[in-house]
Design an enzyme around this catalytic site. Structure first.
Site: not given
Ligand SMILES: CC(=O)[C@@H](O)[C@H](O)COP(=O)(O)O
Length: 257
Positions: A96, A207
């Site tokens: 990713k 999150t």
């Molecule tokens: C864990 C991860 O890859 C984060 O950078 C992702 O983009 C998720 O974002 P949120 O934490 O806003 O769900």
């Protein structure tokens, strides 16, 4: 069934592994979510020394597919180096790709993103780019060799939910055959259901689950919301109308006088 780089995937919920109150709660959330794909930040965990090693071991033991991420990288060269290290550590070509361009919004630097994607695809990586909801950038990422796109719906960690629904709709319409995973900014199960109803193939979030009062319960709630949104999309949603339409037909109804 959804296929990501020729890998069939049943669960359309991808989970991040950061910021959980404890490893045990993370493990339970993963199990309850039934996710098959976990994203892990190589840089963050490596920085934690031995603890990081133990964390990788625990993630491996859960038997999910690992999608290493390049969180914390701000240049194409940092991201490429991190991806190469992740390939060694996790034994996967999946990455990713995150190249952060703005410190406050954690918005991707889409120029560096395309550059890094081009290098990594040429070296045999299967790249999942974290990008904006911009059609032109999406095209450039596909030209670079990406076969999946991961548009944001709001800044990482903001929990704001979809901020630009027309842009997300355009992405879906413009890339009908490309797996599109909404990544970042989802705050509530209803946000996940909404983007799945728009026809997105999956969501990735961290999150909203890790920071919930009860992350395990929230993981289950998101899993059901993702399934409900997908099912609604497949069932054929009605377009909203300006005017009322009687839901009880008038013609042929019994007349009581
Ligand atoms: C864990 C991860 O890859 C984060 O950078 C992702 O983009 C998720 O974002 P949120 O934490 O806003 O769900």
């Amino acid at each position: 069934m959804l296929e990501l780089y020729a890998t069939p995937v049943s669960s359309r919920l991808l989970l991040g592994t950061a910021r959980y109150p404890s490893p045990a709660i993370l493990a339970d959330a993963i199990i309850v979510s039934e996710t098959e794909i976990l994203t892990v930040s190589l840089r963050r965990e490596m920085a934690r020394g031995q603890q990081g090693g133990a964390f990788f071991g625990m993630i491996r033991d859960l038997g999910r597919r690992i999608l290493p991420n390049t969180a914390g990288c701000h240049t194409a060269s940092e991201a490429v180096l991190t991806a190469k290290m992740a390939r060694e550590v996790f034994g996967t070509n999946w990455v990713k790709l995150e190249v952060i361009g703005h410190q406050d919004t954690l918005q991707p630097d889409v120029f560096a993103l395309v550059e890094a994607a081009r290098i990594l695809c040429a070296e045999g990586f299967e790249v999942f780019p974290y990008t904006t909801d911009d059609l032109v950038v999406g095209e450039k990422l596909l030209d670079a060799g990406c076969r999946v796109l991961m548009p944001w719906c709001a800044p990482i960690g903001s929990a704001m939910g979809p901020q630009n629904i027309p842009a997300l709709r355009s992405m879906r319409a413009h890339f009908p055959d490309v797996p599109l995973i909404v990544d970042a900014g989802l705050g509530r199960p209803s946000h996940a259901a909404l983007v799945m109803e728009l026809g997105f193939d999956a969501v990735l979030l961290n999150t909203a689950v890790a920071g919930a009062g009860d992350p395990v319960q929230m993981a289950g709630a998101f899993a059901r919301a993702v399934e409900a949104g997908r099912s609604g999309y497949q069932a054929g949603l009605l377009e909203p109308r300006d005017m009322a339409v009687p839901s009880t037909p008038v013609i042929g109804k019994a007349v009581f006088s």
